[in-house]
Design an enzyme around this catalytic site. Structure first.
Site, short mmCIF file in Angstrom:
data_model
loop_
_atom_site.label_atom_id
_atom_site.label_comp_id
_atom_site.label_asym_id
_atom_site.label_seq_id
_atom_site.Cartn_x
_atom_site.Cartn_y
_atom_site.Cartn_z
N HIS A 1 14.35 -5.45 27.51
CA HIS A 1 14.10 -6.79 26.96
C HIS A 1 15.41 -7.35 26.42
O HIS A 1 16.24 -6.62 25.88
CB HIS A 1 13.08 -6.71 25.81
CG HIS A 1 12.45 -8.02 25.50
ND1 HIS A 1 13.03 -8.95 24.69
CD2 HIS A 1 11.30 -8.56 25.95
CE1 HIS A 1 12.25 -10.02 24.62
NE2 HIS A 1 11.19 -9.81 25.37
N ASP B 1 4.87 -6.38 29.35
CA ASP B 1 4.30 -6.32 30.71
C ASP B 1 3.97 -4.91 31.17
O ASP B 1 3.37 -4.74 32.23
CB ASP B 1 5.30 -6.96 31.69
CG ASP B 1 5.44 -8.45 31.44
OD1 ASP B 1 6.55 -8.92 31.20
OD2 ASP B 1 4.39 -9.13 31.43
C1 SDX Z 1 9.11 -10.84 29.53
O1 SDX Z 1 12.43 -13.23 26.72
C2 SDX Z 1 11.21 -12.91 26.40
O2 SDX Z 1 10.80 -12.94 25.28
C3 SDX Z 1 10.34 -12.52 27.61
C4 SDX Z 1 8.93 -12.00 27.29
C5 SDX Z 1 8.06 -13.08 26.69
O3 SDX Z 1 7.10 -12.74 26.00
O4 SDX Z 1 8.28 -14.28 27.03
O5 SDX Z 1 9.01 -10.90 26.40
C6 SDX Z 1 8.22 -11.55 28.58
O6 SDX Z 1 9.66 -11.48 30.40
C7 SDX Z 1 9.36 -9.37 29.36
C8 SDX Z 1 10.37 -8.80 30.39
C9 SDX Z 1 9.65 -8.56 31.72
N1 SDX Z 1 10.62 -8.17 32.75
C10 SDX Z 1 10.71 -6.89 33.20
O7 SDX Z 1 10.05 -5.96 32.75
C11 SDX Z 1 11.68 -6.70 34.35
C12 SDX Z 1 12.51 -5.43 34.11
N2 SDX Z 1 13.40 -5.68 32.96
C13 SDX Z 1 14.71 -6.17 33.25
O8 SDX Z 1 14.96 -6.78 34.44
C14 SDX Z 1 15.51 -6.60 32.02
O9 SDX Z 1 15.35 -5.62 31.07
C15 SDX Z 1 15.21 -7.96 31.43
C16 SDX Z 1 15.23 -9.02 32.46
C17 SDX Z 1 13.90 -7.96 30.74
C18 SDX Z 1 16.29 -8.24 30.38
O10 SDX Z 1 17.46 -8.40 31.07
P1 SDX Z 1 18.88 -8.55 30.32
O11 SDX Z 1 18.71 -8.76 28.87
O12 SDX Z 1 19.69 -9.52 31.10
O13 SDX Z 1 19.46 -7.11 30.43
P2 SDX Z 1 20.40 -6.61 31.61
O14 SDX Z 1 19.74 -6.88 32.93
O15 SDX Z 1 21.77 -7.13 31.36
O16 SDX Z 1 20.36 -5.03 31.37
C19 SDX Z 1 21.32 -4.37 30.53
C20 SDX Z 1 21.47 -2.98 31.16
C21 SDX Z 1 21.93 -3.06 32.63
O17 SDX Z 1 22.58 -1.84 32.92
P3 SDX Z 1 24.24 -1.83 32.89
O18 SDX Z 1 24.68 -2.95 33.76
O19 SDX Z 1 24.59 -1.99 31.43
O20 SDX Z 1 24.59 -0.45 33.44
O21 SDX Z 1 20.19 -2.34 31.18
C22 SDX Z 1 19.79 -2.12 32.54
C23 SDX Z 1 20.62 -3.05 33.39
O22 SDX Z 1 20.79 -2.52 34.70
N3 SDX Z 1 18.38 -2.43 32.63
C24 SDX Z 1 17.51 -1.77 33.36
C25 SDX Z 1 16.26 -2.37 33.12
N4 SDX Z 1 16.43 -3.39 32.26
C26 SDX Z 1 17.74 -3.43 31.96
N5 SDX Z 1 17.65 -0.72 34.20
C27 SDX Z 1 16.53 -0.28 34.80
N6 SDX Z 1 15.29 -0.79 34.60
C28 SDX Z 1 15.13 -1.86 33.78
N7 SDX Z 1 13.94 -2.38 33.60
#
Ligand code: SDX
Length: 429
Positions: free
Chosen positions: A306, A363
């Site tokens: 998140h 989710d």
């Molecule tokens: C919702 O914003 C809100 O409040 C949203 C929400 C709401 O109520 O409105 O809470 C609802 O959208 C929840 C999120 C649902 N999405 C997912 O579950 C999809 C999987 N999660 C990710 O794609 C990610 O965690 C996000 C999109 C939720 C957040 O993305 P960020 O903040 O841009 O984080 P990032 O992609 O920059 O990740 C930082 C690191 C990265 O690794 P490095 O580049 O540092 O090596 O964490 C890793 C990412 O690769 N990472 C993950 C991951 N989430 C982040 N690696 C594997 N699996 C994941 N799920």
């Protein structure tokens, strides 16, 4: 009051005011930065940028705290309902018994859609994504009833909010009925909000569906836990469209589109696909986690991580407990829930997730509850939209009531070609 931030740039020093929020969170106000220092800021994804001052919802991501209008979401989950919480978010106060009764009757009075709108569903192919139908039909609603522009009276706002909240539910159920080749089901005035939705989803002209109270309670909790989440992608979209003074319907329809993405509201369906594949293939969890951690692996642990929560998402904990309660009450198990729990355990022990502070989000478990009551996966994000609507309405109103609100128009850093001369087509190669 906190002292100003000091910026030194190009040998000049600038003082920038600092704004402090209710929980002592601080922000540098850069609204005059370009005018005074000739420079802008850059923050891809807005991870460090506050877009507004808002008094609707507060999240403490480090401590896993979520409050709607100052009320802890755990307290509301234990003592409130989706409609009472929607009232709180939209109008800022918990309703009195009379106010809640009036709001509920406004929802009932506005539960049906114009008969001519029924024909719109015939225009969609059977496999039309319900989110596409939802966004289109919310805009279409504005062709059949007065749109709310924001200058109208408070009473008209109450009516506009009730209309939209009630009809989104009817449209959502109708889009499901269309997708399974069944006739639209009219709402029943004697049913409350969530039970009426399940009735419109699962009744037939020849047989009434009487929703099990266990299902109604679980879905009501789910909707309430989705009701708002400060400046998430879809709410920020609604606020941006509101800033152009577009009407409430079309601003919400834009929010539906933003919510659709798999990184946002589409994740609940992606979690079920991920868990189903793991159950069906029998892939060892350690192997899957290794694929997730492999940058080229393209696998993502959906429902984890998140932008704001760097600790447990309080909603995920409440939904996980509701999954257990629901399935125990039904005397059922779900291999996907067992898989989700095992996967959570393996991930939370893994350095990759610990280091990046990746925890289950809203989710991760929500789809298990919806599956248990027969809601199909392609309706999961629609359910998220129904839950999030009160928050969208509240934020839309906050933008339109803000005397200092201006149209949202971010700047950019340009990285394209500097100057080029026009070349006649015959001279191009
Ligand atoms: C919702 O914003 C809100 O409040 C949203 C929400 C709401 O109520 O409105 O809470 C609802 O959208 C929840 C999120 C649902 N999405 C997912 O579950 C999809 C999987 N999660 C990710 O794609 C990610 O965690 C996000 C999109 C939720 C957040 O993305 P960020 O903040 O841009 O984080 P990032 O992609 O920059 O990740 C930082 C690191 C990265 O690794 P490095 O580049 O540092 O090596 O964490 C890793 C990412 O690769 N990472 C993950 C991951 N989430 C982040 N690696 C594997 N699996 C994941 N799920």
């Amino acid at each position: 009051m906190t002292g100003p931030a000091i910026l030194t740039y190009n040998g000049q020093t600038y003082e920038l005011p600092v704004v402090v929020g209710s929980h002592r969170e601080a922000a540098i106000d850069i609204s005059r930065l370009r005018e005074t220092a000739g420079i802008i800021t850059l923050d891809s994804g807005f991870a460090n940028t506050g877009s507004c001052i808002s008094n609707i919802t507060y999240i403490d991501g480090e401590r896993g705290i979520l409050r709607y209008r100052g009320y802890l979401v755990e307290v509301l989950a234990a003592q409130s309902s989706f409609i009472e919480t929607a009232y709180l978010l939209i109008f800022g106060e918990l309703p009195t018994a009379d106010q809640l009764k009036d709001f509920r009757s406004a929802l009932t009075r506005n539960q049906s859609i114009h008969e001519d709108m029924h024909h719109h569903f015939d225009g969609f192919p059977p496999n039309a994504p319900p989110m596409a139908i939802l966004s289109a039909m919310i805009n279409a609603l504005g062709c059949f009833e007065p749109v709310f522009m924001g200058e109208e009276s408070d009473d008209q706002f109450v009516l506009a909010a009730a209309r939209l909240m009630s009809k989104i539910r009817t449209i959502a159920a109708a889009s499901y009925r269309k997708s399974v080749g069944k006739p639209m089901i009219y709402p029943r005035s004697q049913l409350r909000y969530t039970a009426n939705f399940l009735h419109m989803m699962f009744s037939d002209p020849y047989e009434l569906y009487e929703a099990d109270q266990t299902f109604v309670d679980a879905l009501d909790l789910l909707l309430m836990l989705h009701a708002d989440h400060e400046q998430n992608c879809s709410t920020s979209t609604v606020r941006m469209v509101a800033s152009s003074h577009a009407n409430l319907h079309t601003s919400v329809a834009a929010g539906v589109s933003a919510l659709w993405g798999p990184l946002h509201g589409g994740a609940n369906a992606a979690v079920i696909a991920m868990l189903t594949e793991l159950v069906e293939t029998g892939e060892p969890l350690e192997h899957f986690i290794a694929r997730v951690k492999d940058k080229d692996g393209k696998a993502r642990l959906m429902g984890f991580g998140h932008r704001v929560y760097k600790h447990f998402d309080p909603r995920a904990k409440l939904i996980k407990a509701a999954c257990d309660r629901l399935l125990n009450k039904l005397g059922r198990s779900d291999p996907l829930l067992d898989m989700a729990k095992r996967l959570e355990e393996v991930a939370l022990r893994d350095e990759y997730f610990i280091e990046r502070k990746l925890y289950p989000n809203v989710d991760y478990y929500s789809g298990i509850i919806m599956r248990a009551m027969g809601i199909p996966t392609d309706m999961f994000t629609v359910m998220f939209a129904i839950g999030r609507l009160p928050g969208w309405i509240a934020h839309w109103r906050e933008v339109r009531k803000d005397p200092n609100s201006r149209i949202d128009r971010p700047r950019q850093v340009y990285s394209g070609p500097v100057v080029r001369e026009y070349v006649p087509i015959e001279e191009r190669n």
